[in-house]
Design a protein around this motif. Structure first.
Motif, PDB file in Angstrom:
ATOM      1  N   VAL A   1      38.166  44.074  20.586  1.00  0.00           N
ATOM      2  CA  VAL A   1      39.311  44.972  20.393  1.00  0.00           C
ATOM      3  C   VAL A   1      38.862  46.314  19.825  1.00  0.00           C
ATOM      4  O   VAL A   1      39.411  47.360  20.156  1.00  0.00           O
ATOM      5  CB  VAL A   1      40.368  44.318  19.475  1.00  0.00           C
ATOM      6  CG1 VAL A   1      41.607  45.187  19.381  1.00  0.00           C
ATOM      7  CG2 VAL A   1      40.734  42.940  19.986  1.00  0.00           C
TER       8      VAL A   1
ATOM      9  N   ARG B   1      40.771  36.235  26.842  1.00  0.00           N
ATOM     10  CA  ARG B   1      42.230  36.185  26.755  1.00  0.00           C
ATOM     11  C   ARG B   1      42.835  37.346  27.542  1.00  0.00           C
ATOM     12  O   ARG B   1      43.410  38.279  26.985  1.00  0.00           O
ATOM     13  CB  ARG B   1      42.704  36.157  25.317  1.00  0.00           C
ATOM     14  CG  ARG B   1      41.953  37.048  24.381  1.00  0.00           C
ATOM     15  CD  ARG B   1      42.259  36.666  22.948  1.00  0.00           C
ATOM     16  NE  ARG B   1      41.602  37.532  22.021  1.00  0.00           N
ATOM     17  CZ  ARG B   1      42.174  38.561  21.410  1.00  0.00           C
ATOM     18  NH1 ARG B   1      43.427  38.828  21.612  1.00  0.00           N
ATOM     19  NH2 ARG B   1      41.485  39.313  20.584  1.00  0.00           N
TER      20      ARG B   1
ATOM     21  N   HIS C   1      49.870  48.242  22.682  1.00  0.00           N
ATOM     22  CA  HIS C   1      49.969  48.322  21.230  1.00  0.00           C
ATOM     23  C   HIS C   1      48.984  49.356  20.679  1.00  0.00           C
ATOM     24  O   HIS C   1      49.347  50.216  19.873  1.00  0.00           O
ATOM     25  CB  HIS C   1      49.675  46.927  20.655  1.00  0.00           C
ATOM     26  CG  HIS C   1      49.496  46.898  19.184  1.00  0.00           C
ATOM     27  ND1 HIS C   1      50.561  46.772  18.316  1.00  0.00           N
ATOM     28  CD2 HIS C   1      48.383  46.973  18.420  1.00  0.00           C
ATOM     29  CE1 HIS C   1      50.091  46.780  17.079  1.00  0.00           C
ATOM     30  NE2 HIS C   1      48.776  46.894  17.109  1.00  0.00           N
TER      31      HIS C   1
ATOM     32  N   SER D   1      36.263  41.291  17.119  1.00  0.00           N
ATOM     33  CA  SER D   1      37.299  40.418  17.693  1.00  0.00           C
ATOM     34  C   SER D   1      38.486  40.251  16.764  1.00  0.00           C
ATOM     35  O   SER D   1      39.502  39.679  17.151  1.00  0.00           O
ATOM     36  CB  SER D   1      36.695  39.053  18.055  1.00  0.00           C
ATOM     37  OG  SER D   1      36.145  38.469  16.895  1.00  0.00           O
TER      38      SER D   1
ATOM     39  N   ASP E   1      50.719  41.969  12.704  1.00  0.00           N
ATOM     40  CA  ASP E   1      49.842  43.019  13.249  1.00  0.00           C
ATOM     41  C   ASP E   1      48.815  42.453  14.218  1.00  0.00           C
ATOM     42  O   ASP E   1      48.119  43.204  14.906  1.00  0.00           O
ATOM     43  CB  ASP E   1      49.069  43.712  12.112  1.00  0.00           C
ATOM     44  CG  ASP E   1      49.998  44.455  11.188  1.00  0.00           C
ATOM     45  OD1 ASP E   1      50.829  45.217  11.707  1.00  0.00           O
ATOM     46  OD2 ASP E   1      49.911  44.258   9.962  1.00  0.00           O
ATOM     47  N   ILE E   2      48.660  41.133  14.226  1.00  0.00           N
ATOM     48  CA  ILE E   2      47.648  40.535  15.115  1.00  0.00           C
ATOM     49  C   ILE E   2      48.287  40.306  16.475  1.00  0.00           C
ATOM     50  O   ILE E   2      49.152  39.458  16.639  1.00  0.00           O
ATOM     51  CB  ILE E   2      47.116  39.207  14.540  1.00  0.00           C
ATOM     52  CG1 ILE E   2      46.511  39.461  13.160  1.00  0.00           C
ATOM     53  CG2 ILE E   2      46.086  38.589  15.476  1.00  0.00           C
ATOM     54  CD1 ILE E   2      45.964  38.229  12.478  1.00  0.00           C
TER      55      ILE E   2
ATOM     56  N   LYS F   1      38.122  39.528  13.000  1.00  0.00           N
ATOM     57  CA  LYS F   1      37.928  38.609  11.869  1.00  0.00           C
ATOM     58  C   LYS F   1      38.527  39.190  10.587  1.00  0.00           C
ATOM     59  O   LYS F   1      39.210  38.503   9.846  1.00  0.00           O
ATOM     60  CB  LYS F   1      36.434  38.312  11.682  1.00  0.00           C
ATOM     61  CG  LYS F   1      35.824  37.588  12.876  1.00  0.00           C
ATOM     62  CD  LYS F   1      34.404  37.207  12.653  1.00  0.00           C
ATOM     63  CE  LYS F   1      33.437  38.373  12.583  1.00  0.00           C
ATOM     64  NZ  LYS F   1      33.325  39.153  13.818  1.00  0.00           N
ATOM     65  N   GLU F   2      38.292  40.494  10.363  1.00  0.00           N
ATOM     66  CA  GLU F   2      38.806  41.057   9.118  1.00  0.00           C
ATOM     67  C   GLU F   2      40.331  41.127   9.119  1.00  0.00           C
ATOM     68  O   GLU F   2      40.977  40.868   8.110  1.00  0.00           O
ATOM     69  CB  GLU F   2      38.220  42.451   8.854  1.00  0.00           C
ATOM     70  CG  GLU F   2      38.863  43.065   7.617  1.00  0.00           C
ATOM     71  CD  GLU F   2      38.031  44.093   6.878  1.00  0.00           C
ATOM     72  OE1 GLU F   2      36.927  44.412   7.346  1.00  0.00           O
ATOM     73  OE2 GLU F   2      38.508  44.558   5.824  1.00  0.00           O
ATOM     74  N   ILE F   3      40.898  41.422  10.267  1.00  0.00           N
ATOM     75  CA  ILE F   3      42.364  41.523  10.339  1.00  0.00           C
ATOM     76  C   ILE F   3      42.974  40.131  10.059  1.00  0.00           C
ATOM     77  O   ILE F   3      43.987  39.998   9.376  1.00  0.00           O
ATOM     78  CB  ILE F   3      42.781  42.154  11.692  1.00  0.00           C
ATOM     79  CG1 ILE F   3      44.240  42.418  11.778  1.00  0.00           C
ATOM     80  CG2 ILE F   3      42.419  41.401  12.846  1.00  0.00           C
ATOM     81  CD1 ILE F   3      44.610  43.175  13.058  1.00  0.00           C
TER      82      ILE F   3
ATOM     83  N   GLU G   1      33.130  37.068  17.704  1.00  0.00           N
ATOM     84  CA  GLU G   1      32.220  38.169  18.015  1.00  0.00           C
ATOM     85  C   GLU G   1      32.626  39.413  17.241  1.00  0.00           C
ATOM     86  O   GLU G   1      33.753  39.499  16.748  1.00  0.00           O
ATOM     87  CB  GLU G   1      32.273  38.466  19.521  1.00  0.00           C
ATOM     88  CG  GLU G   1      31.705  37.359  20.340  1.00  0.00           C
ATOM     89  CD  GLU G   1      31.815  37.652  21.825  1.00  0.00           C
ATOM     90  OE1 GLU G   1      32.174  38.788  22.210  1.00  0.00           O
ATOM     91  OE2 GLU G   1      31.546  36.724  22.604  1.00  0.00           O
TER      92      GLU G   1
ATOM     93  N   MET H   1      44.864  32.570  21.199  1.00  0.00           N
ATOM     94  CA  MET H   1      45.185  33.399  20.038  1.00  0.00           C
ATOM     95  C   MET H   1      46.301  32.758  19.222  1.00  0.00           C
ATOM     96  O   MET H   1      46.274  32.789  17.988  1.00  0.00           O
ATOM     97  CB  MET H   1      45.601  34.784  20.561  1.00  0.00           C
ATOM     98  CG  MET H   1      45.375  35.870  19.600  1.00  0.00           C
ATOM     99  SD  MET H   1      43.649  35.985  19.139  1.00  0.00           S
ATOM    100  CE  MET H   1      43.758  37.389  18.076  1.00  0.00           C
TER     101      MET H   1
HETATM  102  N1  ATP Z   1      44.446  40.818  17.773  1.00  0.00           N
HETATM  103  C1  ATP Z   1      44.413  42.073  17.364  1.00  0.00           C
HETATM  104  N2  ATP Z   1      45.527  42.805  17.358  1.00  0.00           N
HETATM  105  C2  ATP Z   1      45.483  44.104  16.974  1.00  0.00           C
HETATM  106  N3  ATP Z   1      44.391  44.751  16.572  1.00  0.00           N
HETATM  107  C3  ATP Z   1      43.257  44.057  16.553  1.00  0.00           C
HETATM  108  C4  ATP Z   1      43.200  42.687  16.945  1.00  0.00           C
HETATM  109  N4  ATP Z   1      41.948  42.270  16.822  1.00  0.00           N
HETATM  110  C5  ATP Z   1      41.233  43.304  16.374  1.00  0.00           C
HETATM  111  N5  ATP Z   1      42.009  44.388  16.210  1.00  0.00           N
HETATM  112  C6  ATP Z   1      41.588  45.724  15.788  1.00  0.00           C
HETATM  113  O1  ATP Z   1      40.232  45.852  16.220  1.00  0.00           O
HETATM  114  C7  ATP Z   1      39.418  46.446  15.240  1.00  0.00           C
HETATM  115  C8  ATP Z   1      38.310  45.490  14.841  1.00  0.00           C
HETATM  116  O2  ATP Z   1      38.867  44.366  14.163  1.00  0.00           O
HETATM  117  P1  ATP Z   1      38.129  43.669  12.924  1.00  0.00           P
HETATM  118  O3  ATP Z   1      37.482  44.697  12.037  1.00  0.00           O
HETATM  119  O4  ATP Z   1      39.088  42.749  12.285  1.00  0.00           O
HETATM  120  O5  ATP Z   1      36.996  42.881  13.730  1.00  0.00           O
HETATM  121  P2  ATP Z   1      35.820  41.985  13.141  1.00  0.00           P
HETATM  122  O6  ATP Z   1      35.741  40.782  13.982  1.00  0.00           O
HETATM  123  O7  ATP Z   1      36.002  41.799  11.676  1.00  0.00           O
HETATM  124  O8  ATP Z   1      34.564  42.898  13.424  1.00  0.00           O
HETATM  125  P3  ATP Z   1      33.101  42.793  12.737  1.00  0.00           P
HETATM  126  O9  ATP Z   1      32.544  41.457  13.046  1.00  0.00           O
HETATM  127  O10 ATP Z   1      32.350  43.875  13.433  1.00  0.00           O
HETATM  128  O11 ATP Z   1      33.306  43.055  11.284  1.00  0.00           O
HETATM  129  C9  ATP Z   1      40.354  46.797  14.085  1.00  0.00           C
HETATM  130  O12 ATP Z   1      40.755  48.131  14.287  1.00  0.00           O
HETATM  131  C10 ATP Z   1      41.527  45.881  14.267  1.00  0.00           C
HETATM  132  O13 ATP Z   1      42.669  46.465  13.759  1.00  0.00           O
END
Ligand code: ATP
Length: 681
Positions: free
Chosen positions: A593, A550, A560, A407, A374-375, A409-411, A404, A382
């Motif tokens: 993102v 990127r 996507h 970007s 999914d990433i 992190k959670e995914i 940031e 990346m």
């Molecule tokens: N490389 C990626 N491919 C697909 N979707 C992405 C990607 N990176 C981020 N997303 C999507 O962007 C959104 C934000 O991602 P995520 O919550 O993981 O960010 P984060 O860095 O944890 O944010 P925060 O620091 O605010 O918690 C989510 O909807 C996630 O699905």
């Protein structure tokens, strides 16, 4: 007719000019001191007095850059220039806008005057400073910073002696010189009021600029706030005095399973259930209130805290409600944590067993949904981050994800969990920044029965216990309060927790993934993050690159995300027109993102013909307001086509008449006729 007194003054001026050029002496009676000082500067700069044609002309490419850099000034000045020009139209004058370097950005005037000006190379891209073309209203206004009128032989160069010009400076809100506005024409049409008119017009441009800049600042503050509010994993709802939900962040929509347009406008009671209990909760929000209370709704069980809105034009009864899903439905009816009691001593919130609420990422709250597939991202940065994360999944060390906001992190954390041998265990996310300081200890480590008033019978396990056999995702760890950091360090080292108010040491089998968008080295230097904790969690750190670094991923990510957003909204996957794609490619994506997904979601909602154009993008990306309604299709006549061709050629050659006429295959006079006919300036 030019009066005899004026003629005499002009003659005297000419004599004074000759005397200065020949001997360097001034006739203080005939020459104004500002003009005299300017002549002296021109002489020092070795400007040729027997000339005046500009030879410092900037290239088309550079002019284009200047026009882009001065876009706001030009947009604001255009209607002002038009309105002054219409006031004097037909009297042989032209209105000119230059930047702070004296480079002409815009001209508008009578055809004959523009032709005369062109023979002096007084057109867009020309440098009209004193050093380039001698004393003139534009150059001298920029050199002195004051409004000025320069007439006949006051000009340093002979070729300008037939002209009169009046210019006034245009300053930015901080007093910095942005350029000046000028009106030039035949010297026998000189009138002192012209300068007054130009000064007033320059002031009008300045105040419009101030308004525009303030508006832009407000818009960008608002957009930062919206991004921030949409970034938090808690649901945030704004409820007005009539109990209607007027705003909700993305997390709230997802938790409540409703699209933003469905949620907004609903009565809070309809969405969240029992309005009577809700009203009590909202009333509890009067004044400072961080206390969380349990609320059962038809859409799941939530912890809620409310806060009434104060200040500004607040209407009594308005409140913000923060909701987060209550953990897995084991609470008993009478044991809500910190439940307020009403006068009769009864709980103000009725609890009942409900299915577990859904996660912001769409699945059950203790399940990770995303995997490495999914990433999205084929860029080398990346790929490197993904490779490192895959390796992290194969071991059980603590991982620190750096990146940031938005970007990914959670995914990444979810993907690591799902690829690890803990994948069948729970994935428990904790947002360290969002938890009220007083609650964080019991949230993470749990509490025992009797730990505090309202503590439930049998106590409650904390996130560490709930994550047993799985992964605990400590998001925003850089925002964890200092005193909490030492407790966390102890748990990580000893792999045991002791519930708040309890004595029993409970072993925990948890893999910790921490994430932050802060610079932890800086935080350590500022004394806000413990070094020992940093070295404990920084076993394997993975940097997730921001979207702007990127570029190669952008197009693929757009494709996507568009597919995902369109599927979610039940629409066809739209195409993106090249101009809109260029706007997206140029943007810096501070919200990464997440911001991209939001922008695409807005565009998919607005467009009604499966094509996303610039007008469907938010105004902070394009500088224009998005349109909701496509323009009516019109039939184009031949005359309209001719006008379009002329305008395009004028644009292409930056208003240069000779080059435009040549490119269109017509003579200059024919071009002037057509400009007049179509009223193109
Ligand atoms: N490389 C990626 N491919 C697909 N979707 C992405 C990607 N990176 C981020 N997303 C999507 O962007 C959104 C934000 O991602 P995520 O919550 O993981 O960010 P984060 O860095 O944890 O944010 P925060 O620091 O605010 O918690 C989510 O909807 C996630 O699905």
């Amino acid at each position: 007719m030019y009066g005899s007194a004026k003629l005499a003054a002009i003659k005297r001026l000419e004599k004074s000019w000759e005397r200065f050029i020949v001997s360097g002496e001034f006739d203080a009676q005939a020459v104004d001191s500002t003009i005299a000082a300017s002549w002296q500067r021109c002489k020092t700069a070795a400007v040729n007095p027997v000339g005046g044609t500009c030879f410092r002309i900037h290239s088309d490419g550079h002019l284009e850059q200047l026009l882009e850099a001065n876009k706001m000034l030009l947009d604001i000045a255009r209607p002002v220039i038009e309105s002054i020009y219409y006031t004097v139209q037909g009297s042989g004058f032209m209105v000119v806008l230059v930047n702070h370097e004296g480079i002409v950005l815009q001209t508008m005037g009578d055809c004959k005057t523009l032709l005369d000006a062109e023979s002096l190379h007084f057109f867009r891209g020309a440098d009209w400073t004193e050093e380039s073309v001698g004393t003139n209203a534009i150059g001298t206004c920029l050199a002195t910073g004051i409004p000025i009128q320069v007439t006949a032989a006051e000009h340093f160069c002979t070729e300008h002696h037939d002209w009169t010009c009046s210019a006034a400076p245009i300053r930015g809100p901080g007093g910095d010189l942005l350029g000046c506005l000028d009106m030039s024409g035949p010297y026998d049409k000189m009138h002192p009021h012209t300068l007054g008119m130009i000064v007033a017009a320059a002031k009008a441009i300045e105040s419009q600029l101030r308004r525009e800049i303030t508006n832009n600042e407000l818009t960008s503050t608002l957009s930062r706030l919206v991004t921030a509010v949409n970034t938090v994993s808690e649901g945030i709802l704004h409820i007005n005095a009539d109990g209607v939900i007027t705003d909700a962040n993305i997390s709230a929509c997802k938790m409540l399973g409703l699209a933003p347009d469905k949620l907004k406008g609903q009565k809070a009671g309809d969405t969240l259930g029992n309005m009577r209990e809700l009203k009590r909760l909202l009333a509890a929000g009067e004044g400072e209130n961080d206390r969380r209370q349990l609320l059962d709704t038809p859409r799941g069980r939530f912890y809620c805290s409310t806060r009434s809105i104060t200040g500004g034009s607040k209407k009594q009864g308005e409140a913000v409600m923060v909701i987060s899903p209550a953990s897995l439905g084991k609470e008993s009816v009478d044991s809500g944590e910190c439940k307020p009691k009403n006068a009769a001593g009864r709980s103000t919130v009725t609890l009942s067993e409900k299915p577990a609420a859904k996660s912001v990422t769409g699945g059950d709250f203790n399940r990770a949904r995303f995997t490495f597939t999914d990433i999205i991202g084929a860029s080398s940065q990346m790929q490197a981050a993904k490779e490192l994360a895959r390796r992290a999944a194969a071991c059980s060390s603590t991982v620190l994800l750096l990146g940031e906001s938005g970007s990914g992190k959670e995914i990444f954390a979810q993907a690591i969990h799902n690829a690890s041998d803990r994948r069948h265990g729970p994935f428990i996310p904790v947002n360290c920044a969002a938890m009220p300081a007083g609650l964080i200890q019991s949230e993470l480590f749990g509490y025992s029965e009797g730990a505090f008033t309202g503590a439930r019978r049998g106590g409650q396990p904390g996130k560490f216990e709930l994550a047993g056999g799985g992964t605990l995702f400590l998001d925003e760890i850089g925002d964890m309060p200092l005193e909490m950091q030492s407790n966390l360090l102890r748990v990580l080292q000893e792999k045991t927790v002791t519930r708040v108010g309890g004595k029993k040491v409970i072993p925990v089998d948890v893999r910790v993934i921490a994430a932050t968008n802060k610079d932890l080295h800086q935080e350590m230097q500022n004394g806000k993050f413990r070094e020992d904790l940093f070295y404990r969690i920084n076993v394997l750190s993975i940097k997730i690159p921001p979207l702007r670094e990127r570029e190669t991923d952008l197009e693929y990510l757009i494709e996507h995300c568009l597919a995902g957003v369109a599927a979610r909204l039940g629409k066809n996957v739209p195409r993106i027109d090249p101009a809109a794609m260029e706007v997206l490619a140029r943007h810096h994506w501070p919200g990464n993102v997440r911001e991209l997904v939001n922008v695409l979601e807005q565009a998919v909602i607005i467009t009604d013909n499966d094509l996303i154009m610039t007008c469907h993008l938010p105004c902070y990306l394009t500088g224009k307001r998005p349109v909701l309604v496509a323009k009516m299709q019109q039939v184009t006549t031949l005359e309209q086509l001719e006008q379009q061709a002329i305008k395009a050629a004028l644009d292409r050659f930056n208003g240069n008449i000779s080059r435009t006429a040549r490119a269109l295959g017509i003579g200059r006079n024919t071009l002037y006729d057509k400009l007049k006919k179509y009223n193109i300036r």
